[in-house]
Design a protein around this motif. Structure first.
Motif, mmCIF file in Angstrom:
data_model
loop_
_atom_site.group_PDB
_atom_site.id
_atom_site.type_symbol
_atom_site.label_atom_id
_atom_site.label_comp_id
_atom_site.label_asym_id
_atom_site.label_seq_id
_atom_site.Cartn_x
_atom_site.Cartn_y
_atom_site.Cartn_z
ATOM 1 N N GLN A 10 53.116 23.398 26.914
ATOM 2 C CA GLN A 10 54.116 24.556 27.565
ATOM 3 C C GLN A 10 54.148 24.423 29.003
ATOM 4 O O GLN A 10 55.141 24.466 29.558
ATOM 5 N N LYS A 11 53.089 24.031 29.663
ATOM 6 C CA LYS A 11 52.969 23.892 31.200
ATOM 7 C C LYS A 11 51.869 22.838 31.360
ATOM 8 O O LYS A 11 50.797 23.463 31.142
ATOM 9 N N GLY A 12 52.266 21.699 32.053
ATOM 10 C CA GLY A 12 51.105 20.985 32.449
ATOM 11 C C GLY A 12 51.571 19.509 32.276
ATOM 12 O O GLY A 12 52.763 19.118 32.074
ATOM 13 N N LYS A 13 50.409 18.538 32.101
ATOM 14 C CA LYS A 13 50.635 17.153 32.059
ATOM 15 C C LYS A 13 49.591 16.491 31.647
ATOM 16 O O LYS A 13 48.520 16.826 31.432
ATOM 17 N N VAL A 14 49.708 15.668 30.347
ATOM 18 C CA VAL A 14 48.823 14.901 29.624
ATOM 19 C C VAL A 14 49.058 13.375 29.806
ATOM 20 O O VAL A 14 50.221 12.867 30.071
ATOM 21 N N LYS A 35 45.119 1.017 27.605
ATOM 22 C CA LYS A 35 46.383 0.892 28.202
ATOM 23 C C LYS A 35 47.224 2.432 28.218
ATOM 24 O O LYS A 35 47.083 3.021 27.028
ATOM 25 N N VAL A 36 47.759 2.908 29.214
ATOM 26 C CA VAL A 36 48.153 3.857 29.455
ATOM 27 C C VAL A 36 49.635 3.850 28.593
ATOM 28 O O VAL A 36 50.509 3.002 29.081
ATOM 29 N N LEU A 37 49.965 4.304 27.527
ATOM 30 C CA LEU A 37 51.263 4.539 26.866
ATOM 31 C C LEU A 37 52.244 5.487 27.405
ATOM 32 O O LEU A 37 53.490 5.075 27.593
ATOM 33 N N SER A 38 51.967 6.481 28.069
ATOM 34 C CA SER A 38 52.755 7.479 28.503
ATOM 35 C C SER A 38 52.194 8.686 29.116
ATOM 36 O O SER A 38 51.001 8.767 29.061
ATOM 37 N N GLU A 39 52.934 9.500 30.015
ATOM 38 C CA GLU A 39 52.420 10.728 30.388
ATOM 39 C C GLU A 39 53.389 11.932 29.875
ATOM 40 O O GLU A 39 54.721 11.281 30.182
ATOM 41 N N LEU A 40 52.978 12.734 29.337
ATOM 42 C CA LEU A 40 54.009 13.839 28.929
ATOM 43 C C LEU A 40 53.811 15.122 29.743
ATOM 44 O O LEU A 40 52.608 15.487 30.077
ATOM 45 N N SER A 41 54.798 15.812 29.418
ATOM 46 C CA SER A 41 54.868 17.069 30.577
ATOM 47 C C SER A 41 55.527 18.266 29.611
ATOM 48 O O SER A 41 55.668 18.077 28.326
ATOM 49 N N ASP A 42 55.873 19.426 30.252
ATOM 50 C CA ASP A 42 56.413 20.477 29.779
ATOM 51 C C ASP A 42 57.590 20.280 28.364
ATOM 52 O O ASP A 42 58.262 19.505 28.782
ATOM 53 N N GLY A 43 56.922 20.878 27.515
ATOM 54 C CA GLY A 43 58.026 20.874 26.158
ATOM 55 C C GLY A 43 57.818 19.550 25.415
ATOM 56 O O GLY A 43 58.453 19.465 24.425
ATOM 57 N N GLU A 44 56.824 18.676 25.653
ATOM 58 C CA GLU A 44 56.785 17.474 24.773
ATOM 59 C C GLU A 44 55.344 17.926 23.828
ATOM 60 O O GLU A 44 54.933 18.925 24.085
ATOM 61 N N PHE A 45 55.306 17.057 22.712
ATOM 62 C CA PHE A 45 54.390 17.332 21.989
ATOM 63 C C PHE A 45 53.914 16.065 21.482
ATOM 64 O O PHE A 45 54.598 14.810 21.801
ATOM 65 N N ILE A 46 52.573 16.184 21.143
ATOM 66 C CA ILE A 46 51.808 14.933 20.635
ATOM 67 C C ILE A 46 50.830 15.425 19.561
ATOM 68 O O ILE A 46 50.418 16.615 19.329
ATOM 69 N N LEU A 100 45.768 15.669 32.424
ATOM 70 C CA LEU A 100 46.012 15.241 33.724
ATOM 71 C C LEU A 100 45.940 16.415 34.665
ATOM 72 O O LEU A 100 45.718 16.091 35.830
ATOM 73 N N GLU A 101 46.360 17.545 34.559
ATOM 74 C CA GLU A 101 46.367 18.743 35.281
ATOM 75 C C GLU A 101 45.983 20.037 34.482
ATOM 76 O O GLU A 101 46.486 19.771 33.162
ATOM 77 N N ASP A 102 45.394 20.985 35.061
ATOM 78 C CA ASP A 102 45.326 22.271 34.444
ATOM 79 C C ASP A 102 46.555 22.728 33.548
ATOM 80 O O ASP A 102 47.715 22.583 34.263
ATOM 81 N N SER A 103 46.442 22.801 32.097
ATOM 82 C CA SER A 103 47.695 22.932 31.377
ATOM 83 C C SER A 103 47.569 24.082 30.301
ATOM 84 O O SER A 103 46.524 24.530 29.893
ATOM 85 N N LYS A 104 48.713 24.801 29.898
ATOM 86 C CA LYS A 104 48.842 25.532 28.846
ATOM 87 C C LYS A 104 49.458 24.634 27.624
ATOM 88 O O LYS A 104 50.525 24.374 27.692
ATOM 89 N N ILE A 105 48.666 24.805 26.550
ATOM 90 C CA ILE A 105 49.262 24.099 25.362
ATOM 91 C C ILE A 105 49.020 24.720 24.077
ATOM 92 O O ILE A 105 47.903 25.463 23.859
ATOM 93 N N LEU A 106 49.978 24.621 23.361
ATOM 94 C CA LEU A 106 49.955 25.285 22.012
ATOM 95 C C LEU A 106 49.463 24.481 20.996
ATOM 96 O O LEU A 106 49.624 23.003 21.020
#
Length: 131
Positions: free
Chosen positions: A35-39, A50-61, A79-85
């Motif tokens: 919802q808010k943040g980065k992974v 190996k880093v594949l990607s960085e994902l943020s708001d609205g992305e899913f994993i 990567l930063e304090d995040s709100k995640i569903l």
């Protein structure tokens, strides 16, 4: 209360920077929607990662583990304090069955990821021009 607030109240969690959401090889029992943040998504390669990607708001994993019933294919770190569903298998299945717009959005995003992977592979497979 907004729809986003309702979803967070029902499925959301706050994750601190440095939290590992899942580890490559672990069983997957949920998917994550940022919802808010980065992974950061990492995969073991040889003896390192190996880093594949960085994902943020609205992305899913994590959808692959739920869809395929397989172990996690990568490690995901906040990567930063995040709100995640955090969505379990039953909720995920209901979302796909009852919300065609969500299912279509996910399909488009997965197709985009596959296309990016195809493009990356192509650049590695192309032979260098003759000298």
């Amino acid at each position: 209360m907004t729809r986003e607030d309702q979803l967070f109240w029902k499925f959301g969690k706050n994750f601190a920077k440095g939290t590992i959401l899942c580890r490559e090889g672990d069983a997957g029992q949920e998917m994550f929607i940022i919802q808010k943040g980065k992974v950061q998504v990492r995969k073991k390669v040889g003896k390192g990662e190996k880093v594949l990607s960085e994902l943020s708001d609205g992305e899913f994993i994590g959808e692959m583990a739920l869809l395929l019933g397989m172990d996690r294919s990568a490690t995901v770190e906040v990567l930063e304090d995040s709100k995640i569903l955090v969505v379990g298998p039953d909720t995920f299945e209901n979302l796909l069955k009852n919300s065609p717009e969500i299912a279509l959005k996910m399909l488009k995003k997965m197709a985009q990821r596959l296309r990016t992977l195809d493009d990356r592979l192509e650049t590695h497979l192309v032979e260098p021009p003759p000298k």
